[in-house]
Scaffold this active site. Structure first.
Site: not given
Length: 210
Positions: A123, A141
């Site tokens: 991420k 997220d």
């Protein structure tokens, strides 16, 4: 895909693109290195808190050369208002050391090199690639994970699975922008506990409501 494409997925994406066309990262940064540090700090910490920390950290320690002059206890003290600050401080200094010794103080621009840095997962790497370098990447997220499921765009059980589903639906040229569409929709409207369905710009085509 882990879920069948919803018939109206193109309409949903087009609506989000229109509503959130001008959105960008909520994190404050002045360089790709500062973005990397800010994203590392953001795990389990909201962006407003990260911005408060970096507002006092970056003026004096906003480059790898400046950051590495801090001892671990000194950096811990400066970032102690964010979650997991001890581990984050250790990873930031370790990653900074690698940048200085292996990359001439520059942040690498491939996912493989980024995820090899301490404290940098997929991420974080995707955020740096898309926001910092303008490369096609779509970071997932908690907001994006939630919104993608609610809009029927993915039923993936992991962020990586959701990322794969979204990338299959969204043109590569829009991946970086779509990251912001979903985040801001999750923050402004599609809240985890109290979604504002009555005010939702895609409420009339949301599979949760139709």
């Amino acid at each position: 895909m882990s879920v069948k494409k919803p018939e109206n997925y193109q309409a949903i994406l087009a609506r989000l693109a229109e509503v959130y066309a001008d959105t960008e990262s909520a994190l404050h940064f002045g360089s790709t290195y500062q973005l990397l540090v800010a994203v590392m700090l953001s795990a389990q910490t909201n962006d407003n808190q990260v911005n408060k920390i970096t507002a006092s950290l970056f003026p004096d320690y906003g480059t790898p050369e400046q950051m590495i002059t801090l001892s671990l206890p000194e950096l811990e003290e400066k970032i102690q208002t964010c979650g997991l600050y001890k581990n984050k401080a250790k990873n930031i200094l370790a990653a900074t050391h690698i940048l200085l010794t292996q990359y001439g103080g520059e942040v690498p621009h491939t996912r493989e090199e980024l995820v090899a840095l301490p404290g940098v997962g997929r991420k974080t790497a995707n955020v740096v690639l898309s926001v910092g370098f303008g490369l096609p990447a779509l970071a997932v997220d908690t907001h994006i994970y939630r919104v993608a499921h609610r809009l029927g765009l993915s039923s993936g059980k992991t962020p990586d699975a959701v990322e794969a589903d979204l990338c299959a639906l969204i043109p590569e040229a829009d991946w970086a922008k779509a990251h912001h569409w979903f985040i801001w929709h999750g923050r402004r409207v599609c809240d985890a506990r109290r979604p504002k369905c009555a005010d939702c710009p895609v409420g009339d085509i949301c599979p949760q409501l139709i």
